[in-house]
Scaffold this motif. Structure first.
Motif, mmCIF file in Angstrom:
data_model
loop_
_atom_site.group_PDB
_atom_site.id
_atom_site.type_symbol
_atom_site.label_atom_id
_atom_site.label_comp_id
_atom_site.label_asym_id
_atom_site.label_seq_id
_atom_site.Cartn_x
_atom_site.Cartn_y
_atom_site.Cartn_z
ATOM 1 N N GLU A 152 0.706 -0.930 0.232
ATOM 2 C CA GLU A 152 -0.332 -0.254 -0.268
ATOM 3 C C GLU A 152 0.625 1.456 0.203
ATOM 4 O O GLU A 152 1.993 0.952 1.051
ATOM 5 C CB GLU A 152 -0.980 0.402 1.318
ATOM 6 C CG GLU A 152 -1.962 0.633 1.160
ATOM 7 C CD GLU A 152 -3.138 0.615 -0.097
ATOM 8 O OE1 GLU A 152 -3.328 1.457 -1.245
ATOM 9 O OE2 GLU A 152 -3.780 -0.002 -0.159
ATOM 10 N N GLY A 153 0.741 2.137 -0.749
ATOM 11 C CA GLY A 153 1.619 2.704 -1.193
ATOM 12 C C GLY A 153 2.577 3.389 -1.837
ATOM 13 O O GLY A 153 3.316 4.266 -1.395
ATOM 14 N N LEU A 154 3.162 2.255 -2.201
ATOM 15 C CA LEU A 154 4.246 1.466 -2.355
ATOM 16 C C LEU A 154 4.458 2.629 -4.032
ATOM 17 O O LEU A 154 5.316 2.621 -4.811
ATOM 18 C CB LEU A 154 4.803 0.964 -2.195
ATOM 19 C CG LEU A 154 5.240 0.831 -1.279
ATOM 20 C CD1 LEU A 154 5.916 -0.677 -0.924
ATOM 21 C CD2 LEU A 154 6.360 2.138 0.013
ATOM 22 N N PHE A 155 3.118 2.851 -4.826
ATOM 23 C CA PHE A 155 3.271 2.747 -6.043
ATOM 24 C C PHE A 155 2.284 4.047 -6.746
ATOM 25 O O PHE A 155 1.865 4.956 -5.908
ATOM 26 C CB PHE A 155 2.198 1.875 -6.479
ATOM 27 C CG PHE A 155 2.798 0.239 -6.513
ATOM 28 C CD1 PHE A 155 3.048 -0.328 -7.983
ATOM 29 C CD2 PHE A 155 2.808 -0.054 -5.142
ATOM 30 C CE1 PHE A 155 4.438 -1.291 -6.793
ATOM 31 C CE2 PHE A 155 2.969 -0.928 -5.008
ATOM 32 C CZ PHE A 155 3.635 -1.778 -6.015
ATOM 33 N N PHE A 156 3.414 5.472 -7.715
ATOM 34 C CA PHE A 156 2.905 6.655 -7.622
ATOM 35 C C PHE A 156 1.718 6.507 -8.728
ATOM 36 O O PHE A 156 1.717 5.503 -9.985
ATOM 37 C CB PHE A 156 4.435 7.251 -8.403
ATOM 38 C CG PHE A 156 3.753 8.864 -8.614
ATOM 39 C CD1 PHE A 156 4.268 8.902 -7.781
ATOM 40 C CD2 PHE A 156 3.295 9.090 -9.938
ATOM 41 C CE1 PHE A 156 3.897 11.205 -7.168
ATOM 42 C CE2 PHE A 156 3.550 11.056 -9.357
ATOM 43 C CZ PHE A 156 3.588 11.424 -8.250
#
Length: 326
Positions: A152-156
């Protein structure tokens, strides 16, 4: 003998001239449609020519294969998916094949999506080869990094271009690398007085800011409120974290019982930030989390028009709630 040699030279020149003329003649009607085709790996020049013709490109496959060989480019044809535009010539077709000008597809990852939504969008895209379909989230993430165990949250969130038929792993890798780059760039420019120990802490805050407001102009203030709460030891009390912790139980409404039900993400029952991001934050939210507005505000409430009213004390906040919410 000399006369025969001259005759052969003339014939060769005529053939070459005819070949040049043929290569520059449109094989697709300028007013026609784009023709899509795919060259499979290992097809060779003959196989490629046959596949092009079979896809509906109106070109003689034997003649095109001969032309590709005589040009010296036959061995450089690249496998992949292509699109031939109206008015294209044999010369243009060969250029595409040699340069690997593959048909382009795009996929947009939306700011504020969670990773489940991102995976679904990638799984639904028909232009991708779905190599990760059988992988769990943990298995997919392990192919990208050993530093994190939760994706979660690691991809732009951004729009990604790729060749038709590319592996879906390409999208995950591009988005992961871009988030790492953007996060590190923002971290290097952060306000050093912030209560974050690591860039990951800031990423968590950015994800909360992303979900709390759709107004880019207010993201700095929202981040400022949450930073103030962290510094004073207050509970963050932000609904998006509760919603994330509810998972599929969330049906569009938060009840008082939900606010009282403890989960690792319930910032009404637990101090500090949740253990992971809750969404994919964009550039504006990353910037707000790293350099929030300087404010004394500790509260904010939605006005109902997309903006928020910010308050520095509970009394003023309660008045704003009565005015805008009740």
């Amino acid at each position: 003998m000399k006369k025969l040699f001259v005759t052969l030279l003339v014939l060769a020149a005529l053939v070459a001239g005819a070949g040049v003329y043929w290569s520059k003649q449109p094989i697709v009607d300028p007013s026609g449609q784009v023709i899509a085709f795919t060259i499979t790996p290992g097809a060779g020049v003959n196989g490629a020519a046959q596949q092009i013709a079979a896809a509906g490109v109106p070109v003689n496959p034997d003649l095109f294969a001969l032309y590709a060989r005589l040009s010296g480019e036959g061995a450089r044809i690249k496998a992949g998916s292509y699109e031939l535009k109206p008015g294209a010539t044999p010369l243009r077709l060969l250029e595409q094949l040699v340069r690997g000008e593959f048909a382009q597809e795009s996929l947009t990852i939306i700011e504020g999506w969670n990773f489940r939504q991102m995976r679904q969008a990638i799984a639904d895209h028909k232009g991708l080869k779905h190599d990760t379909a059988a992988l769990s989230n943990a298995e997919l993430l392990a192919k990208l990094t050993t530093e994190f165990v939760v994706p979660e949250g690691l991809f732009f969130p951004d729009t990604y271009l790729f060749a038709k038929g590319a592996s879906d792993m390409q999208i995950y890798r591009q988005a992961f690398i871009l988030m790492s780059k953007r996060l590190n760039e923002a971290w290097s420019k952060r306000d050093l007085s912030l209560p974050y120990k690591t860039p990951y802490d800031a990423l968590i805050m950015a994800s909360i800011v992303e979900k709390e407001t759709g107004q880019k102009s207010e993201r700095g203030m929202v981040a400022g409120v949450f930073v103030n709460r962290l510094k004073t030891g207050m509970l963050l009390q932000t609904d998006p974290t509760v919603i994330y912790g509810m998972g599929e139980r969330y049906q569009g409404v938060i009840r008082k019982s939900d606010l009282l039900t403890d989960t690792p993400y319930n910032t009404y029952t637990r101090k500090g930030m949740p253990p992971t991001p809750i969404a994919l934050p964009g550039a504006a939210s990353l910037a707000a989390a790293m350099n929030p507005d300087k404010t004394e505000a500790l509260y904010f409430v939605a006005r109902g028009d997309g903006t928020s009213h910010f308050s520095s004390n509970l009394s003023e906040h309660n008045q704003a709630v009565n005015k805008y919410q009740r």
